[in-house]
Structures are given as structure tokens and as C-alpha cells.
Design an enzyme around this catalytic site. Structure first.
Site, short mmCIF file in Angstrom:
data_model
loop_
_atom_site.label_atom_id
_atom_site.label_comp_id
_atom_site.label_asym_id
_atom_site.label_seq_id
_atom_site.Cartn_x
_atom_site.Cartn_y
_atom_site.Cartn_z
N CYS A 41 59.93 13.36 5.43
CA CYS A 41 59.98 14.48 6.50
C CYS A 41 60.49 13.64 7.81
CB CYS A 41 58.81 15.05 6.76
SG CYS A 41 58.79 16.24 8.19
N CYS A 69 58.80 15.28 10.92
CA CYS A 69 57.51 14.68 11.27
C CYS A 69 57.37 13.13 11.71
CB CYS A 69 56.88 14.91 10.01
SG CYS A 69 56.84 16.22 8.95
N ASP A 70 58.00 12.23 11.04
CA ASP A 70 57.91 10.98 10.98
C ASP A 70 58.94 10.13 11.90
OD1 ASP A 70 55.43 11.29 9.45
OD2 ASP A 70 56.61 10.79 7.62
#
Ligand code: FAD
Ligand code: NAP
Length: 326
Positions: free
Chosen positions: A137, A140-141
Site C-alpha cells: 500500500c 499508507c506507507d
């Protein structure tokens, strides 16, 4: 004491499918309970720009859209429960489900909207370096890879969007794809090819992720040329696996008919599954379209199918509560 939640309609999943089913069911006075799962709002909460959900001339954000859907569902009387279902019993009515919290959920009807989860390459080195350079992701990261050289693996919409997104953090993004053409939409491909900080390596697959340093993190990948079989090492500090999603149906194996790829089988043109009173909608039953708007569309169908089923039911259903909204 264990909590017990009973409803005429239990909805598993709070993505576009589950929340749309909740909106329709609540407006029909069925006081649905939505068990949200570990990803409240579903897959759109891990993306940024959404440009193809109808009704918005400006680009909107995935998490914002899902917040609005949840508010709308709650406003018309749906109840959210933050829990994850780990056991189901569809052999008796009401259907029984157990949550990780220990709570018991009873539903005269069940709408399965558990969506899909990111697929991994399933390499031992991938497992070893997850969270230490290997992620599924970028949204997200991605922030953790500011100024680093990164790769994105895959050739669909997700991979292209993740590569474009990573240019916010990195000047050196490489898309690795196993074939010589992408399956992503043309508009996304055009943006990708036009971006000065993205290059594409065609006909390559990851043979292994290579760790190094102290503490250990990703330092390179070994890439296999899919046409010649030759292996070459490619330095990178971040790898985003974006090779699609698998339906979240393990829970239902042995309880509902699934197709060869694990998607819940429904009667054509409906959301009816192999068990009367259980309906499936969204990515969990759709391996072709897999869009927020199609998930929402089938969520609407599931609520209407369930309402019709209850109206014709020959068993005593949970009493219909008084409408809670104006
Ligand atoms: P999901 O959104 O997958 O939601 C599943 C829900 O089920 C989650 O709330 C989860 O917590 C819950 N759940 C799972 N298991 C359980 C359980 N055991 N118990 C209780 N709850 C459970 N589509 C577009 O149309 N436009 C886009 O721009 C777009 N961008 C995307 C970007 C990314 C990065 C990704 C991954 C997908 C994108 N999609 C986009 C596709 C879109 O997100 C999906 O088609 C859509 O979210 C499917 O909705 P759904 O409700 O079926 O499932
Ligand atoms: P996808 O369309 O299924 O694409 C998966 C990609 O990963 C394909 O290019 C595939 O290669 C590759 N792949 C699969 N297994 C692999 C493996 N083991 N090794 C290497 N590569 C592998 O998945 P997605 O991109 O996640 O999209 C899923 C759905 O969500 C689609 O319906 C998509 O339209 C939708 N979505 C929409 C948007 C949007 O509308 N903006 C954004 C994201 C997702 P091959 O091409 O060779 O098969």
C-alpha cells in the site's frame, strides 16, 4: 457477559457495497447492523484521488467518500459495530456469527460485502521483509520512503496509481511489469508514461527481495526477465506489490458456493447466493468490474433482494423496529 446483536439484516463489510446496502435497508426500516471489519470504509480508504465516482466534478479523496457514505448510512438508521467476524453458521435461522470481540451476531438475512484483500507474490523473502521495505500500500506507507529509490510491481490500475502517487515522495520510481503492455486504463497509462520520474521495466518479475543493513531492510530485488529467464539485481529501498486483490471469502468456504477463483457465486442478475437469505455484493462476488460504483450498485441490489426475501419469508423474523429517522 457476551453481547448479542440481533437484526433483520446483518451486513458484513463497510466498503461501498456494505454501506450502500445499509442505506437502502435502513430506509426500508430494517434497522441493519453493519459489522465493519478491520478496514472500516474498505479499500477506498487506502487510496487518495477518486475521479470516477459519479456526482463529483472535482477530484475527491477515497477516505472522505467513505466517511460520507458511513454518515449517510448512520443518518438513516444503520448501526455500525467495529468487529471482525471469524465464525459463521448459516445452517440455522437466524444466521449466527461470532466476532473477534466475542460478541454474537444474529441475522434473519445476511449481506456479505467483505470485499477483497491485496495479493502478495508469496515469496519467502517477501514475507521476511514485509514492513521493512516491502509493502502492498503506497498510499499508507509511501511517506516512509521519502527521497528513496522505489519500485512498484504490477500492470493494472492500482500499480499505475501507486507509481504516480510515489512521485510525491520519490524522484526515482520504477514500475516492474511481467508483460510488455499494461492493463491499466489508457488515461492512467498516459500519465505514467509522461511522468519524468517514472520508468517502466517490461517483461520482468521479482525472483526475490534482498535484505541488508542493520537493522535489516530491503536493499535490492532480483528481477527475472520473463522472456529469457536471465536474473539481474536491481537496487531499491522500497517495493510496493500491486498485483491485484483476492476476494475475502475464506470465512464462507464450505458454507456458500464459491467459484474456482474463490468469488461467491450468485444467481445471475441477482445477489442471491447458494443459501436462501444470504446475499453477496461488491468485490466479493464480482471479478470483472471491481469498481466502487459497481460495488455500491450491487449493495443496493442486495438490500432490495433481502427485503423481498423477508417479505415472502415463512419464518418468524425479528420484529421490525420503529423508524429512527425523520
Ligand atoms: P471493500 O471496499 O473491499 O470493503 C470490504 C469491507 O469488508 C471492509 O470494510 C472490511 O473491513 C470488511 N470485512 C472483510 N472481512 C470481514 C469480516 N470477516 N468481518 C467483517 N467485515 C469484514 N474503484 C473505483 O471505482 N475508483 C477508484 O478510484 C478506485 N481506486 C482504488 C484504489 C486502490 C488502491 C484500490 C485497492 C481499489 C480501488 N478501487 C477503485 C476499487 C474499489 O475500492 C473497490 O471496487 C471497492 O472498494 C469494493 O467495495 P466493497 O464494498 O465490495 O469491498
Ligand atoms: P488487476 O487489474 O487485476 O491487475 C493486476 C496486475 O498485476 C496485472 O497487471 C497482472 O499482470 C499483475 N500480476 C498479477 N499477478 C502477478 C504476479 N504473481 N506477478 C507479477 N504480476 C502480477 O488489479 P488492480 O490493478 O488491483 O485492480 C483491481 C480492480 O480495481 C480493477 O477492476 C481496477 O479497475 C479497479 N481499480 C480501479 C481504479 C480506478 O478506477 N482508478 C484504481 C485501482 C483499482 P497481467 O496484466 O499480466 O495479468
Amino acid at each position: 457477559m457476551t453481547a448479542t446483536h440481533s437484526s433483520r439484516m446483518l451486513i458484513l463489510g463497510s466498503g461501498p457495497a456494505g454501506l450502500t446496502a445499509a442505506i437502502y435497508a435502513a430506509r426500508a426500516g430494517m434497522a441493519p447492523i453493519v459489522v465493519q471489519g478491520i478496514q472500516p470504509g474498505g479499500q477506498l480508504t487506502i487510496t487518495t484521488d477518486v475521479e470516477n465516482y459519479p456526482g463529483f466534478a472535482d477530484v475527491i479523496q477515497g477516505p472522505w467518500l467513505m466517511e460520507q457514505m458511513q454518515k449517510q448510512a448512520e443518518h438513516v438508521g444503520a448501526r455500525m459495530e467495529w468487529d471482525h467476524i471469524s465464525e459463521v453458521d448459516l445452517s440455522q435461522r437466524p444466521f449466527r456469527m461470532k466476532g473477534d470481540s466475542g460478541a454474537l451476531y444474529l441475522g434473519d438475512t445476511l449481506v456479505v460485502a467483505t470485499g477483497a484483500q491485496a495479493r502478495w507474490l508469496n515469496l519467502p523473502s517477501e514475507e521476511h521483509l514485509k514492513g521493512r521495505g516491502v509493502s502492498a500500500c503506497a498510499t499508507c506507507d509511501g511517506f516512509f520512503y521519502r527521497g528513496r529509490k522505489v519500485i512498484v510491481i504490477g500492470g493494472g490500475n492500482t500499480a499505475v496509481e501507486e507509481a504516480l502517487y510515489m512521485t510525491n515522495h520519490s524522484h526515482d520510481v520504477t514500475l516492474i511489469h511481467r508483460r510488455d503492455s499494461l492493463r491499466a486504463e489508457k488515461i492512467l497509462q498516459e500519465r505514467l508514461f509522461a511522468h519524468p520520474n517514472i520508468r517502466v521495466m517490461w517483461n520482468r518479475e521479482v525472483a526475490q527481495f534482498v535484505g541488508g543493513g542493520e537493522p535489516e531492510g530491503l536493499v535490492a530485488v532480483d528481477l527475472r526477465d520473463t522472456t529469457t529467464g536471465a536474473i539481474e539485481r536491481f537496487d531499491t529501498e522500497g517495493a510496493f506489490v500491486a498485483i491485484g486483490h483476492s476476494p475475502a471469502t475464506e470465512l464462507f468456504r464450505g458454507h456458500l458456493d464459491l467459484d474456482g477463483d474463490g468469488y461467491i457465486k450468485v444467481e445471475q442478475g441477482t445477489t442471491r447466493t447458494s443459501v436462501p437469505g444470504v446475499f453477496a455484493c461488491g468485490d466479493v462476488m464480482d471479478k470483472i468490474y471491481r469498481q466502487a460504483v459497481t460495488a455500491a450498485g450491487t449493495g443496493c441490489m442486495a438490500a432490495l433482494d433481502a427485503e423481498k426475501f423477508l417479505a415472502e419469508a415463512d419464518f418468524e423474523a425479528t420484529p421490525q423496529p420503529a423508524l429512527q429517522h425523520a
